[in-house]
Write a protein that holds these residues in place. Structure first.
Motif, PDB file in Angstrom:
ATOM      1  N   ILE A   1      -3.048  14.954  44.902  1.00  0.00           N
ATOM      2  CA  ILE A   1      -3.882  15.811  44.519  1.00  0.00           C
ATOM      3  C   ILE A   1      -4.857  15.636  44.396  1.00  0.00           C
ATOM      4  O   ILE A   1      -6.174  16.324  44.400  1.00  0.00           O
ATOM      5  N   TYR A   2      -5.518  14.107  43.886  1.00  0.00           N
ATOM      6  CA  TYR A   2      -6.183  13.721  44.793  1.00  0.00           C
ATOM      7  C   TYR A   2      -7.199  14.235  45.456  1.00  0.00           C
ATOM      8  O   TYR A   2      -8.522  14.561  45.565  1.00  0.00           O
ATOM      9  N   ARG A   3      -6.163  14.407  47.169  1.00  0.00           N
ATOM     10  CA  ARG A   3      -7.335  14.662  47.894  1.00  0.00           C
ATOM     11  C   ARG A   3      -7.288  16.254  47.868  1.00  0.00           C
ATOM     12  O   ARG A   3      -8.260  16.752  48.965  1.00  0.00           O
ATOM     13  N   GLU A   4      -6.764  17.637  46.954  1.00  0.00           N
ATOM     14  CA  GLU A   4      -6.842  18.338  47.534  1.00  0.00           C
ATOM     15  C   GLU A   4      -8.655  18.654  45.989  1.00  0.00           C
ATOM     16  O   GLU A   4      -8.681  20.143  46.219  1.00  0.00           O
ATOM     17  N   VAL A   5      -8.904  17.602  45.895  1.00  0.00           N
ATOM     18  CA  VAL A   5     -10.290  18.010  44.931  1.00  0.00           C
ATOM     19  C   VAL A   5     -11.000  19.280  45.403  1.00  0.00           C
ATOM     20  O   VAL A   5     -11.763  20.295  45.290  1.00  0.00           O
ATOM     21  N   PRO A   6     -11.438  18.262  46.955  1.00  0.00           N
ATOM     22  CA  PRO A   6     -12.311  19.428  47.845  1.00  0.00           C
ATOM     23  C   PRO A   6     -12.759  20.924  48.048  1.00  0.00           C
ATOM     24  O   PRO A   6     -12.659  21.872  48.291  1.00  0.00           O
ATOM     25  N   GLY A   7     -10.609  20.241  48.204  1.00  0.00           N
ATOM     26  CA  GLY A   7     -10.483  22.425  48.298  1.00  0.00           C
ATOM     27  C   GLY A   7     -10.177  22.765  47.215  1.00  0.00           C
ATOM     28  O   GLY A   7     -10.115  24.319  47.311  1.00  0.00           O
TER      29      GLY A   7
END
Length: 440
Positions: free
Chosen positions: A397-403
């Protein structure tokens, strides 16, 4: 009856047993239906996101269950659905009874899988690509495309963003010039970060048919798959890896003039109105992703021991969870009130009164998920930095932040747009009041 007590922050308050004025029995039944279907159809979503792709037949499974249709903005295109023999959605929900609270529930349940990838592979194209045809296209255009798209026989995406024009829509450079015989638009240019493009038969595409600026923009239904002059390749991104993010090159692509959506030169208006549905559904799904991250960390902190006690017994840990929880639930309460307003306003009123606030709600969603996801990673410790194991969900989910913060309009652009729209509405209403007072 539930066999377990839900983890704090793991569900919105109305699903934690607290009373709510927003939801009726139809909504409660719909929530149970959506949860059961998502659990069935998306059971392996985590594995798909790790692999970077979803099964080829997943879209057809959603279509067969009439589970693509809830992606469309409320009210649904009831006349078209009934013409195609679709009178109910899963759980026997009549299509004419579907409202934006049903949309909220659907988006919230789809995001429970803890990633925008697998759900985005199914939802984003039809959710944002079909509405321009339904809302602005004439009957002939609709008859050409709606039956196949709404039943899932064909796929569509929305193609706005370009390498040099993302949130700055008025700077779009892809051109669509009329052919000498007047029968086609000839399209040249590039589109970038187009979700679902790889699998789409068509794109509702913003193109430049006139001069510079917003007045020169139009929208076309552009054929993609197996079309001469169209080249598509996948873009690998940090989050939502299975959603099919695509780079599209268009080299003298012939598009029938009949594929023009609405009127030439009105593209900017259509794009902006279409963004409202996109931004609101992003805000809903992102809030649930933040909820998944925070509640996962909450559960972990009740079990994990350090320095002779559980993490939850550490005041600093409780402080971090509390701050994130306050932001999360405040944002959710705003979304609920926002969506309820949309069930009472006409589409015209909603676009006028809530357009700026929609941008603000979407921007706030990005801030909430950034806070919740980073806190979850921190509380999971080394596990939160690992792509497998206990902290995998926090890392993902942390990698989803920019998205969450960039697509649909970058955060800073959304914040500015919100204030400009609020000022515009204030000035309009002040002028209307002054005019009314002068007649007294």
């Amino acid at each position: 009856m539930s066999k377990s007590v839900p983890i704090p922050f793991s569900e919105p308050p109305w699903l934690m047993g607290l009373p709510s004025a927003y939801y009726n029995e139809s909504h409660r039944k719909w929530q149970k239906t959506c949860r059961a279907l998502v659990d069935e159809l998306m059971a392996d979503a985590g594995e798909w996101e790790r692999a970077g792709d979803v099964p080829a037949d997943l879209y057809s499974k959603f279509a067969a269950a009439n589970f693509l249709i809830p992606n469309l903005s409320s009210p649904l295109p009831v006349a078209w659905l009934k013409k195609l023999g679709i009178h109910t959605l899963p759980g026997d929900l009549k299509v004419e009874d579907f409202d934006y609270l049903h949309t909220l529930i659907y988006c919230d349940e789809m995001a429970r899988i803890g990633s925008m990838g697998p759900s985005g592979a199914i939802n984003i194209g039809i959710a944002y690509g079909l509405p321009p045809i339904l809302k602005f296209g004439d009957q002939k255009l609709q008859e050409k495309f709606v039956p196949d798209i709404i039943t899932g026989r064909k796929r569509i995406c929305i193609a706005i963003t370009e390498p040099g024009a993302g949130s700055d829509v008025s700077n779009i450079a892809t051109t669509a010039m009329r052919s000498e015989d007047g029968k086609h638009f000839v399209v040249n240019g590039t589109k970038k970060w187009i979700t679902n493009g790889l699998w789409s038969d068509y794109a509702s595409m913003a193109v430049r048919t006139g001069g510079p600026g917003p007045s020169g923009l139009s929208m076309l239904v552009v054929p993609l798959l197996n079309t001469p002059g169209v080249n598509m390749r996948r873009i690998r991104v940090g989050g939502q890896t299975s959603a099919g993010t695509t780079f599209i090159e268009l080299d003298d692509v012939k598009v029938p003039v009949e594929n023009l959506i609405g009127k030439e030169g009105k593209g900017m208006i259509y794009v902006m109105q279409n963004f409202n549905h996109e931004r609101l559904t992003i805000a809903i799904g992102v809030n649930r992703l933040a909820r998944v991250a925070l509640s996962s960390a909450f559960e972990y902190c009740m079990k994990r021991e350090a320095f002779g006690k559980t993490l939850m017994e550490q005041p600093v840990v409780r402080h971090r969870l509390a701050k994130c929880g306050a932001d999360l639930e405040a944002h959710w309460a705003w979304i609920e009130q926002f969506v309820y307003s949309m069930t009472k306003l006409s589409e015209e009123e909603g676009n006028r009164e809530l357009g700026g606030l929609t941008a603000l709600a979407k921007a706030q969603a990005g801030r909430v998920i950034e806070s919740c996801a980073s806190t979850a990673v921190l509380l999971f410790g080394g596990n939160g930095y690992t792509k497998t194991g206990q902290g995998e969900i926090a890392e993902r989910i942390y990698r989803e932040v920019p998205g969450a913060r960039i697509p649909g309009g970058s955060e800073d652009v959304m914040l500015d747009l919100a204030i400009r729209q609020l000022v515009k509405n204030f000035q309009r209403k002040t002028k209307e009041l002054d005019t009314a007072m002068s007649k007294l």
